[in-house]
Design an enzyme around this catalytic site. Structure first.
Site, PDB file in Angstrom:
ATOM      1  N   TYR A  10     -34.570  98.153  20.779  1.00 36.92           N
ATOM      2  CA  TYR A  10     -36.526  98.053  19.993  1.00 36.92           C
ATOM      3  C   TYR A  10     -36.742  97.255  21.905  1.00 36.92           C
ATOM      4  O   TYR A  10     -37.917  98.332  21.870  1.00 36.92           O
ATOM      5  CB  TYR A  10     -36.116  96.271  19.909  1.00 36.92           C
ATOM      6  CG  TYR A  10     -36.232  96.449  18.828  1.00 36.92           C
ATOM      7  CD1 TYR A  10     -36.433  96.505  17.695  1.00 36.92           C
ATOM      8  CD2 TYR A  10     -34.208  95.600  18.304  1.00 36.92           C
ATOM      9  CE1 TYR A  10     -36.024  96.328  15.867  1.00 36.92           C
ATOM     10  CE2 TYR A  10     -33.932  96.286  17.330  1.00 36.92           C
ATOM     11  CZ  TYR A  10     -35.127  96.230  15.979  1.00 36.92           C
ATOM     12  OH  TYR A  10     -34.500  95.933  14.883  1.00 36.92           O
ATOM     13  N   CYS A 268     -43.214  53.442  28.920  1.00 39.24           N
ATOM     14  CA  CYS A 268     -43.698  53.463  27.420  1.00 39.24           C
ATOM     15  C   CYS A 268     -42.943  54.529  27.386  1.00 39.24           C
ATOM     16  O   CYS A 268     -42.565  54.795  26.172  1.00 39.24           O
ATOM     17  CB  CYS A 268     -44.809  54.616  28.066  1.00 39.24           C
ATOM     18  SG  CYS A 268     -46.386  53.221  27.609  1.00 39.24           S
TER      19      CYS A 268
HETATM   20  N1  NAD Z   1     -35.083  92.746  21.446  1.00 34.84           N
HETATM   21  C1  NAD Z   1     -36.496  92.103  21.982  1.00 34.84           C
HETATM   22  O1  NAD Z   1     -37.501  92.233  21.155  1.00 34.84           O
HETATM   23  C2  NAD Z   1     -36.229  91.955  23.264  1.00 34.84           C
HETATM   24  C3  NAD Z   1     -37.244  91.492  24.245  1.00 34.84           C
HETATM   25  C4  NAD Z   1     -36.968  91.201  24.963  1.00 34.84           C
HETATM   26  C5  NAD Z   1     -36.054  91.085  26.228  1.00 34.84           C
HETATM   27  N2  NAD Z   1     -35.077  91.663  25.888  1.00 34.84           N
HETATM   28  C6  NAD Z   1     -33.890  92.555  26.690  1.00 34.84           C
HETATM   29  O2  NAD Z   1     -34.172  94.317  26.107  1.00 34.84           O
HETATM   30  C7  NAD Z   1     -32.329  94.178  26.369  1.00 34.84           C
HETATM   31  C8  NAD Z   1     -32.238  95.720  25.554  1.00 34.84           C
HETATM   32  O3  NAD Z   1     -32.693  94.396  24.316  1.00 34.84           O
HETATM   33  P1  NAD Z   1     -32.650  96.093  22.996  1.00 34.84           P
HETATM   34  O4  NAD Z   1     -33.465  95.065  21.728  1.00 34.84           O
HETATM   35  O5  NAD Z   1     -33.580  96.135  22.716  1.00 34.84           O
HETATM   36  O6  NAD Z   1     -31.168  96.033  22.251  1.00 34.84           O
HETATM   37  P2  NAD Z   1     -30.447  97.289  22.159  1.00 34.84           P
HETATM   38  O7  NAD Z   1     -29.244  97.007  21.303  1.00 34.84           O
HETATM   39  O8  NAD Z   1     -31.490  97.609  20.191  1.00 34.84           O
HETATM   40  O9  NAD Z   1     -30.815  98.501  22.378  1.00 34.84           O
HETATM   41  C9  NAD Z   1     -29.967  99.046  23.477  1.00 34.84           C
HETATM   42  C10 NAD Z   1     -29.499 100.380  23.063  1.00 34.84           C
HETATM   43  O10 NAD Z   1     -29.075 100.599  24.459  1.00 34.84           O
HETATM   44  C11 NAD Z   1     -28.180 102.302  24.521  1.00 34.84           C
HETATM   45  N3  NAD Z   1     -26.694 102.017  25.050  1.00 34.84           N
HETATM   46  C12 NAD Z   1     -26.077 101.305  25.402  1.00 34.84           C
HETATM   47  N4  NAD Z   1     -25.135 101.413  26.813  1.00 34.84           N
HETATM   48  C13 NAD Z   1     -26.489 103.068  27.202  1.00 34.84           C
HETATM   49  C14 NAD Z   1     -26.254 103.615  27.960  1.00 34.84           C
HETATM   50  N5  NAD Z   1     -24.989 103.600  29.587  1.00 34.84           N
HETATM   51  N6  NAD Z   1     -26.813 104.897  28.065  1.00 34.84           N
HETATM   52  C15 NAD Z   1     -27.695 104.747  28.035  1.00 34.84           C
HETATM   53  N7  NAD Z   1     -28.098 104.147  26.432  1.00 34.84           N
HETATM   54  C16 NAD Z   1     -27.665 102.865  26.577  1.00 34.84           C
HETATM   55  C17 NAD Z   1     -27.289 101.717  22.751  1.00 34.84           C
HETATM   56  O11 NAD Z   1     -26.941 102.453  22.247  1.00 34.84           O
HETATM   57  C18 NAD Z   1     -28.485 100.546  22.333  1.00 34.84           C
HETATM   58  O12 NAD Z   1     -29.436 101.973  21.625  1.00 34.84           O
HETATM   59  C19 NAD Z   1     -31.415  93.178  26.018  1.00 34.84           C
HETATM   60  O13 NAD Z   1     -30.827  92.833  27.690  1.00 34.84           O
HETATM   61  C20 NAD Z   1     -32.657  92.210  25.419  1.00 34.84           C
HETATM   62  O14 NAD Z   1     -32.281  90.853  25.843  1.00 34.84           O
HETATM   63  C21 NAD Z   1     -35.141  92.224  24.273  1.00 34.84           C
END
Ligand code: NAD
Length: 438
Positions: A10, A268
């Site tokens: 995402y 309070c």
């Molecule tokens: N989803 C959200 O709305 C959101 C919002 C803010 C922060 N975050 C943070 O951002 C981070 C990512 O979240 P996300 O929801 O996008 O995760 P996700 O699981 O959707 O995507 C992570 C991607 O990383 C890839 N990946 C793993 N190891 C890898 C490597 N060695 N090389 C290249 N790619 C690799 C996976 O295959 C996957 O496609 C997390 O730390 C999450 O907490 C997410």
């Protein structure tokens, strides 16, 4: 700029597509071949408003492509955004495996590349993860020093799933945790032209901000839902209540009460929380957040007691006794509770509070002190100096100017700051200064 984005989930996919649409040349990297192929076909690997058309556009113009080859991506870019997942382990701890793996891979590729490259961690990670865990890995694989041979920054993302493309172009804020100025400058340049305030902060601060935000968002939702359930059980229109609640921009939707300081008290808040929780219990409405507010407050007060214990000193001083500045009200004052806990543990305590001494003289609170707090009455000192002369450890719970101007710097008693003194930031580096939660 030439940008690599690691992880096409995402966060990575939205960042990659939006940066490409801003004119950057972006290459996305993922270990998942399906996601790589989807992006190269101009299709979004995630379902999000507007992301489908955006990826189709930027892939068609050549501004975005994807690969599973880390080396290829690093060789062709000057900055990398790490957006891999950081899920919870079964015990609730943060899984950093993907972060560690990708840092090793990036470091190894950078060792071959030469020239300055900035690695920017966008994944959510606990304070300390970057500097204590990932930076040593990066330095080991690069064979150089972070901040000199390779730039490092943390740039948490605040996009909401569902509206993340819109949020990218109109962010609530941009937070850049920079190891050095050049690293921060590289991240800043990436987002040039986007609205919203930019905060350039130390790396652990940037990591912590994301947790502050998400913990607060969860707390807000839980609070609103518990309040709603209690109102419903009491036959009150919860939305009418919350509409009026939200309209108060002075005390409710405002910075009021949101800075780390001392425990609350007074005539309070404790009383009203207790009766609201009691009413919920009588109505069989479970309110775990509301019912833990007072225990949380008590735990915070206990932190102060434990700080005094850690100093190993026995002669203690306390500045402030009433529940807040400018009043002599002692009912449920957290400072009275603190004094009682210290007194109960046998500390040799002296207390100074200008309002309370004054009221004693005038007799306003005399009866309360003499009947409810006779054990504290004889601990009251008549001057700031009397307490300073007596104490090996001083707790400061008042902003009384007479107290603040008399507090020594770096010598004399250990100072335990309960209220975040106006000069707390300067004092933090002084020997003998202890902040309660800062
Ligand atoms: N989803 C959200 O709305 C959101 C919002 C803010 C922060 N975050 C943070 O951002 C981070 C990512 O979240 P996300 O929801 O996008 O995760 P996700 O699981 O959707 O995507 C992570 C991607 O990383 C890839 N990946 C793993 N190891 C890898 C490597 N060695 N090389 C290249 N790619 C690799 C996976 O295959 C996957 O496609 C997390 O730390 C999450 O907490 C997410």
């Amino acid at each position: 700029m030439k940008v690599s984005v690691f992880g096409l989930g995402y966060v990575g996919c939205v960042s990659a597509a939006c940066l490409a649409s801003m004119g950057h040349e972006v290459i996305g990297v993922d270990v998942n071949q399906v996601k790589v192929d989807l992006v190269n076909d101009g299709k979004a690997p995630v379902v999000e408003e507007r992301i489908g058309e955006l990826i189709a556009d930027v892939v068609r113009t050549g501004a975005l492509r994807a690969t599973d080859d880390v080396r290829e991506a690093i060789m062709g870019s000057e900055i990398s955004l790490v957006c891999v997942g950081t899920p919870s382990e079964a015990n609730g701890s943060l899984c950093t495996t993907y972060l560690e793996r990708v840092t090793e891979e990036i470091g190894a590729a950078l060792a071959e590349r030469g020239g300055r490259h900035t690695v920017v961690f966008r994944s959510t990670m606990l304070p300390g993860t970057c500097l204590n865990l990932l930076l040593p890995i990066l330095e080991k694989y690069v064979g150089g020093t972070a901040g000199v041979d390779v730039g490092v920054a943390v740039n948490p993302e605040f996009l909401r799933e569902g509206t993340s493309v819109r949020d990218f172009f109109d962010p609530p804020k941009t937070v850049i945790g920079e190891l050095d100025t050049a690293s921060g400058d590289a991240v800043r340049a990436l987002y040039d032209g986007l609205p919203g305030e930019v905060f350039r902060v130390p790396v652990p601060t940037a990591e912590a901000i994301k947790y502050a935000d998400n913990a607060f968002h969860g707390l807000k939702i839980g609070f609103a839902n518990e309040l709603g359930a209690v109102c419903q059980a009491l036959g009150v229109d919860s939305h009418q209540v919350i509409d009026v609640f939200l309209a108060d921009r002075k005390l409710n939707i405002s910075p009021a009460y949101l800075r780390p300081g001392f425990a609350f008290g007074g005539s309070c808040l404790p009383k009203d929380l207790r009766s609201l929780v009691h009413a919920a219990q009588r109505a069989d409405v479970s309110v775990p957040i509301l019912s833990h507010v007072l225990p949380s407050n008590s735990a915070h007060l206990q932190r102060a007691v434990e700080m005094v214990e850690r100093t190993g000193k026995r002669r203690a001083g306390l500045f402030g006794l009433s529940f807040k500045p400018g009043t002599d009200d002692l009912r449920e004052s957290p400072l009275v509770e603190l004094a009682e806990r210290l007194f109960g543990k046998g500390y040799d305590l002296k207390i100074y509070d200008a309002n309370v001494s004054l009221s004693r003289l005038l007799g306003a609170n005399r009866e309360y002190i003499e009947t409810r707090l006779p054990h504290l009455a004889h601990l009251l000192a008549d001057s700031v100096e009397e307490v300073l002369d007596h104490a090996e450890v001083c707790l400061v719970g008042t902003r009384d100017p007479a107290v603040l101007s008399a507090l020594p710097h770096g010598e004399g008693p250990v100072l335990i700051d309960l209220i975040h003194l106006p000069d707390a930031e300067a004092r933090r580096t002084e020997p003998g200064y202890m902040g309660l939660a800062w």
